[in-house]
Design an enzyme around this catalytic site. Structure first.
Site, PDB file in Angstrom:
ATOM      1  CE  LYS A   1      30.684  29.381 148.596  1.00  0.00           C
ATOM      2  NZ  LYS A   1      30.238  27.983 148.414  1.00  0.00           N
TER       3      LYS A   1
ATOM      4  CE  LYS B   1      33.471  22.919 144.740  1.00  0.00           C
ATOM      5  NZ  LYS B   1      32.445  23.259 145.740  1.00  0.00           N
TER       6      LYS B   1
HETATM    7 MG   LIG Z   1      29.468  25.006 145.165  1.00  0.00          MG
END
Ligand SMILES: [Mg+2]
Length: 309
Positions: A105, A203
């Site tokens: 991240k 997702k």
């Molecule tokens: Mg993402």
């Protein structure tokens, strides 16, 4: 939504090992139907409109048969939150045994981001590195970072808009994955991703379930990467099902995030970088939220369900 489903509702809170997206306790709502448990776990700040896709996925999981699966286990990537303490990073890396890919991240601070990527490289010199920016960079910032980061597998959602992604793509050879551009779109079938992204992030909860995720992949005709939000083992299991339902799967999946939780409703171990797809009954005892939080989630579900009609 079916009253019977609502009667099975449990809302639980799972402690996380490190601060992830600003939270240390992950609340998820679970309910059980004829075909098993479904997870509804949009982050608490999400509005009902966005949450409605998550609910559609949870209802699909509980009330429809599983699709045909093409594999029994799924290769996962390690997920590295935006922190820079080397001891903590090492611990996190070690909690993903045998994984060959790490997703880091980044996006808040270019220097700290670069340092984090380099630490992971030193800890895992043979692993592939992918980065996730969550749309935080301008085209210029993205270009600068990508030209100094060294070899990476891809960058996920470097900039927020399709126009920016297209501009960036014309300036870099690094592959680009679209995530928010798809799952936050008002109508993800009504966006033109040509020349903007190379791969599509799927997702299952944010995209409204397995059937809709497949429909989106077919519609956009791009190679796919399967991932999840930070979910309980119930949600992860549905993500694994989505991943296994694709005949062609070319990327390690972001489904190893259970390693970021201190406690989960089932243990889905990562063995040699893979998670086996299993059937299990989630262990929920002792994890329930307060009566007040339960009511909050129940109301949220009932409001959100109105939008699915
Ligand atoms: Mg993402």
């Amino acid at each position: 939504m079916d009253q019977q489903l609502l009667e099975t509702l449990r809302v639980i809170a799972l402690p996380t090992k490190t601060n992830f997206r600003g939270i240390n306790l992950r609340e998820v709502a679970l309910f059980k139907g004829q075909y098993g448990w479904g997870e509804f776990s949009p982050f608490v700040e999400y509005g009902d409109e966005e949450a409605s896709h998550w609910l559609a996925s949870a209802i699909e999981a509980a009330t429809t048969p599983r699709p045909q699966l093409f594999r029994t286990s799924v290769a996962v990537n390690g997920t590295i939150p935006a922190l820079n303490d080397t001891t903590q990073l090492k611990k996190i890396v070690d909690s993903f045994p045998g994984v060959k890919t790490f997703k880091v991240k980044v996006g808040i601070d270019l220097a700290a981001d670069l340092a984090r990527v380099n630490t992971i490289r030193e800890l895992q010199p043979h692993a592939k590195i992918r980065i996730d920016v969550n749309g935080l960079w301008s085209v210029e910032q993205a270009e600068e970072f990508l030209s100094s980061v060294g070899e990476i597998e891809y960058v996920e959602q470097p900039c927020a808009t399709i126009e920016e992604l297209r501009e960036l793509k014309s300036r870099t050879s690094v592959k680009i994955v679209g995530d928010e551009i798809l799952r936050k779109a008002i109508d993800p079938f009504d966006i033109d991703l040509t020349g903007a992204v190379d791969y599509l992030m799927l997702k299952v909860q944010p995209l409204g379930g397995i059937k809709r995720a497949h429909a989106l992949a077919e519609h956009h005709k791009l190679p796919i990467v399967v991932s999840s939000a930070l979910e309980s083992a119930v949600g992860i299991n549905y993500g694994l099902t989505l991943a296994a339902s694709f005949q062609e799967l070319n990327f390690d999946c972001g489904l190893g995030t259970g390693s970021l939780l201190t406690h989960d409703v089932a243990h889905l171990p990562i063995v040699d970088g893979m998670i086996q797809i299993t059937e299990f009954e989630p262990a929920l005892d002792g994890l329930d939220v307060s009566a007040e939080r339960f009511e909050w989630w129940k109301n949220r579900i009932m409001r959100t369900a109105e939008l699915l009609k």
